[in-house]
Design a protein around this motif. Sequence first.
Motif, PDB file in Angstrom:
ATOM      1  N   VAL A  27       0.852  -1.193   0.000  1.00 22.60           N
ATOM      2  CA  VAL A  27       0.000   0.000   0.000  1.00 22.60           C
ATOM      3  C   VAL A  27       0.888   1.242   0.000  1.00 22.60           C
ATOM      4  O   VAL A  27       1.385   1.665   1.049  1.00 22.60           O
ATOM      5  N   PRO A  28       1.128   1.853  -1.171  1.00 15.78           N
ATOM      6  CA  PRO A  28       1.819   3.145  -1.177  1.00 15.78           C
ATOM      7  C   PRO A  28       0.980   4.190  -0.438  1.00 15.78           C
ATOM      8  O   PRO A  28      -0.250   4.183  -0.524  1.00 15.78           O
ATOM      9  N   ALA A  29       1.642   5.080   0.293  1.00 14.73           N
ATOM     10  CA  ALA A  29       0.912   6.064   1.091  1.00 14.73           C
ATOM     11  C   ALA A  29       1.691   7.362   1.155  1.00 14.73           C
ATOM     12  O   ALA A  29       2.920   7.377   1.025  1.00 14.73           O
ATOM     13  N   ALA A  30       0.950   8.440   1.336  1.00 14.58           N
ATOM     14  CA  ALA A  30       1.553   9.763   1.522  1.00 14.58           C
ATOM     15  C   ALA A  30       0.884  10.422   2.711  1.00 14.58           C
ATOM     16  O   ALA A  30      -0.311  10.227   2.955  1.00 14.58           O
ATOM     17  N   ALA A  31       1.664  11.217   3.451  1.00 13.16           N
ATOM     18  CA  ALA A  31       1.129  11.868   4.643  1.00 13.16           C
ATOM     19  C   ALA A  31       1.596  13.312   4.697  1.00 13.16           C
ATOM     20  O   ALA A  31       2.674  13.656   4.202  1.00 13.16           O
ATOM     21  N   VAL A  83       2.036  14.478  -3.348  1.00  4.97           N
ATOM     22  CA  VAL A  83       3.140  13.567  -3.049  1.00  4.97           C
ATOM     23  C   VAL A  83       2.824  12.161  -3.563  1.00  4.97           C
ATOM     24  O   VAL A  83       3.663  11.518  -4.215  1.00  4.97           O
ATOM     25  N   LEU A  84       1.610  11.677  -3.308  1.00  4.50           N
ATOM     26  CA  LEU A  84       1.250  10.327  -3.753  1.00  4.50           C
ATOM     27  C   LEU A  84       1.223  10.251  -5.274  1.00  4.50           C
ATOM     28  O   LEU A  84       1.626   9.236  -5.862  1.00  4.50           O
ATOM     29  N   ASP A  85       0.777  11.325  -5.919  1.00  2.26           N
ATOM     30  CA  ASP A  85       0.780  11.348  -7.379  1.00  2.26           C
ATOM     31  C   ASP A  85       2.208  11.242  -7.915  1.00  2.26           C
ATOM     32  O   ASP A  85       2.478  10.515  -8.881  1.00  2.26           O
ATOM     33  N   LEU A  86       3.140  11.952  -7.289  1.00  2.00           N
ATOM     34  CA  LEU A  86       4.544  11.864  -7.691  1.00  2.00           C
ATOM     35  C   LEU A  86       5.094  10.454  -7.492  1.00  2.00           C
ATOM     36  O   LEU A  86       5.814   9.918  -8.344  1.00  2.00           O
ATOM     37  N   VAL A  87       4.752   9.843  -6.358  1.00  2.00           N
ATOM     38  CA  VAL A  87       5.231   8.490  -6.053  1.00  2.00           C
ATOM     39  C   VAL A  87       4.755   7.517  -7.129  1.00  2.00           C
ATOM     40  O   VAL A  87       5.513   6.653  -7.591  1.00  2.00           O
ATOM     41  N   ARG A  88       3.504   7.671  -7.563  1.00  2.00           N
ATOM     42  CA  ARG A  88       2.975   6.797  -8.613  1.00  2.00           C
ATOM     43  C   ARG A  88       3.713   7.039  -9.934  1.00  2.00           C
ATOM     44  O   ARG A  88       4.125   6.095 -10.613  1.00  2.00           O
ATOM     45  N   ARG A  89       3.851   8.318 -10.314  1.00  2.00           N
ATOM     46  CA  ARG A  89       4.463   8.651 -11.607  1.00  2.00           C
ATOM     47  C   ARG A  89       5.922   8.242 -11.677  1.00  2.00           C
ATOM     48  O   ARG A  89       6.433   7.907 -12.758  1.00  2.00           O
ATOM     49  N   LEU A  90       6.595   8.267 -10.549  1.00  2.00           N
ATOM     50  CA  LEU A  90       8.013   7.923 -10.506  1.00  2.00           C
ATOM     51  C   LEU A  90       8.244   6.445 -10.212  1.00  2.00           C
ATOM     52  O   LEU A  90       9.393   6.005 -10.079  1.00  2.00           O
ATOM     53  N   ASP A  91       7.154   5.669 -10.071  1.00  2.00           N
ATOM     54  CA  ASP A  91       7.257   4.223  -9.792  1.00  2.00           C
ATOM     55  C   ASP A  91       8.099   3.935  -8.562  1.00  2.00           C
ATOM     56  O   ASP A  91       8.908   3.001  -8.544  1.00  2.00           O
ATOM     57  N   ARG A  92       7.918   4.752  -7.539  1.00  2.00           N
ATOM     58  CA  ARG A  92       8.641   4.512  -6.289  1.00  2.00           C
ATOM     59  C   ARG A  92       8.096   3.258  -5.600  1.00  2.00           C
ATOM     60  O   ARG A  92       6.896   2.933  -5.742  1.00  2.00           O
ATOM     61  N   PRO A  93       8.928   2.558  -4.849  1.00  2.00           N
ATOM     62  CA  PRO A  93       8.447   1.357  -4.144  1.00  2.00           C
ATOM     63  C   PRO A  93       7.419   1.725  -3.079  1.00  2.00           C
ATOM     64  O   PRO A  93       7.402   2.864  -2.581  1.00  2.00           O
ATOM     65  N   PRO A  94       6.532   0.781  -2.713  1.00  2.00           N
ATOM     66  CA  PRO A  94       5.520   1.073  -1.682  1.00  2.00           C
ATOM     67  C   PRO A  94       6.162   1.494  -0.376  1.00  2.00           C
ATOM     68  O   PRO A  94       7.263   1.054  -0.028  1.00  2.00           O
ATOM     69  N   GLY A  95       5.488   2.360   0.341  1.00  2.00           N
ATOM     70  CA  GLY A  95       5.969   2.865   1.619  1.00  2.00           C
ATOM     71  C   GLY A  95       5.253   4.150   1.950  1.00  2.00           C
ATOM     72  O   GLY A  95       4.298   4.534   1.266  1.00  2.00           O
ATOM     73  N   LEU A 149       6.451  15.092   1.813  1.00  2.00           N
ATOM     74  CA  LEU A 149       6.974  16.032   0.834  1.00  2.00           C
ATOM     75  C   LEU A 149       8.496  16.067   0.851  1.00  2.00           C
ATOM     76  O   LEU A 149       9.138  16.145  -0.210  1.00  2.00           O
ATOM     77  N   ASP A 150       9.109  15.997   2.026  1.00  2.00           N
ATOM     78  CA  ASP A 150      10.567  16.036   2.113  1.00  2.00           C
ATOM     79  C   ASP A 150      11.227  14.873   1.382  1.00  2.00           C
ATOM     80  O   ASP A 150      12.393  14.968   0.972  1.00  2.00           O
ATOM     81  N   ASP A 151      10.503  13.762   1.227  1.00  2.00           N
ATOM     82  CA  ASP A 151      11.061  12.592   0.542  1.00  2.00           C
ATOM     83  C   ASP A 151      11.115  12.773  -0.969  1.00  2.00           C
ATOM     84  O   ASP A 151      11.848  12.048  -1.656  1.00  2.00           O
ATOM     85  N   VAL A 152      10.325  13.696  -1.505  1.00  2.00           N
ATOM     86  CA  VAL A 152      10.283  13.918  -2.956  1.00  2.00           C
ATOM     87  C   VAL A 152      10.362  15.420  -3.249  1.00  2.00           C
ATOM     88  O   VAL A 152       9.747  15.913  -4.191  1.00  2.00           O
ATOM     89  N   LEU A 153      11.118  16.117  -2.423  1.00  2.00           N
ATOM     90  CA  LEU A 153      11.127  17.590  -2.511  1.00  2.00           C
ATOM     91  C   LEU A 153      11.644  18.072  -3.864  1.00  2.00           C
ATOM     92  O   LEU A 153      11.028  18.947  -4.504  1.00  2.00           O
ATOM     93  N   LEU A 154      12.762  17.515  -4.331  1.00  2.00           N
ATOM     94  CA  LEU A 154      13.301  17.916  -5.631  1.00  2.00           C
ATOM     95  C   LEU A 154      12.330  17.564  -6.749  1.00  2.00           C
ATOM     96  O   LEU A 154      12.055  18.376  -7.642  1.00  2.00           O
ATOM     97  N   GLU A 155      11.811  16.348  -6.694  1.00  2.00           N
ATOM     98  CA  GLU A 155      10.882  15.910  -7.730  1.00  2.00           C
ATOM     99  C   GLU A 155       9.619  16.771  -7.748  1.00  2.00           C
ATOM    100  O   GLU A 155       9.071  17.078  -8.812  1.00  2.00           O
ATOM    101  N   HIS A 156       9.165  17.157  -6.559  1.00  2.00           N
ATOM    102  CA  HIS A 156       7.976  18.004  -6.463  1.00  2.00           C
ATOM    103  C   HIS A 156       8.231  19.345  -7.140  1.00  2.00           C
ATOM    104  O   HIS A 156       7.358  19.870  -7.852  1.00  2.00           O
TER     105      HIS A 156
END
Length: 373
Positions: A238-242, A261-273, A277-284
């Motif tokens: 279950v991918p999740a964002a908080a 954040v969750l949309d970015l995680v999906r688009r970047l095919d990041r592993p579930p977890g 925002l700090d985890d994908v700050l550059l990508e955001h």
Amino acid sequence: MSDLHSRMQPRVRGLTAAVIARCAAEVPFYRELPPETLRGEVAGSVSAVLTILLRALSRPDAMGPADLTRVIEWSARRAEDHLPLDAAVTAYLIGAEVWWQALTEEAAPEELAAAGRRLLGCLRTAMPAVALAHQQAQEDIRSEDKRARRALIGALLSGQPYEGLAAAAGVEVGQEHEVLLLDLGQPAPPARLVQSALDAHTGTLVLMDHVEGVALLPGGHALDALPGRLAEAVGRPVPAAAARAAAPAAIPDAAREAREVLDLVRRLDRPPGLYRLDDVLLEHQLARPGAGLARLAAKLAPLDGHPHLLETLRAFVERGHNRRRTALDLHIHRNTLDYRLRRVSLLTGLDLAEPAQARLLAAAITARELTRP
């Protein structure tokens, strides 16, 4: 049986008191009721049921449709007052015991068997109806509670007034919240599994919109282990964002942040977890619309016909420019890796040995992933 009916009729009032006394002594739910409630509503219901048993002594059918309708109505009303089904069933059985004891005292030997059959006939008719009425009433209550909670979470997520809805739902809305967005996949797992996992994690009832996959958790709960527990509960990752909201008024902005954040995680095919925002700050930041993103992605256009070079570059960047790890993960020789990296630099015109150009290539990989169809 008409004579037995006449002999039992004067005892209904006393038997009602006896049933009430035993219920108050033996059933925790009744024991906690105020004395005036026992003497009022409860005594009225007990007296009415004993009157049905009394009428059964003077007619061929144990319980007629009109009597059954009354039993169902009383049962539904008591269920709406949060009378547990087990307490209701116990009260009926206590009433049957008290009634049978009185019958053994009043009935002649030749009358007792028929009176017992009438009593059992009434129970056989009434008990399934009582259970069904309680079940339906409880489902109605749960449905109403769910509607109230859905309305409450909708108001909190949209920044609308929520105080009245919180009172109606019986929910105390605190100040700090974690807005949690879940990618539950398709087909969606049963809502009760997700809800149970969230409730168990926080030790309280969690507000959740199961359609949108968004939950509001009280602040102060660590969330890192939650995706793993959810995965165990529903049987898949279950991918999740908080995002944290310091006050109810900040919940809409936190929900938007978690959604991005969750949309970015999906688009970047990041592993579930669990991602913040700090985890994908550059990508955001790279994902902001504009000509720069497209131009950045275009830096890798010369590699379009060389998928193995793109794969090598991506692996090299993801492993922090560690050549040994990259070669091992790609199952290639170090010399092959070096050759491929030189080809990347030659085709793109960007030298991986130059820190600034290496950072540009790393950003170009993210931009390419964000702009792909």
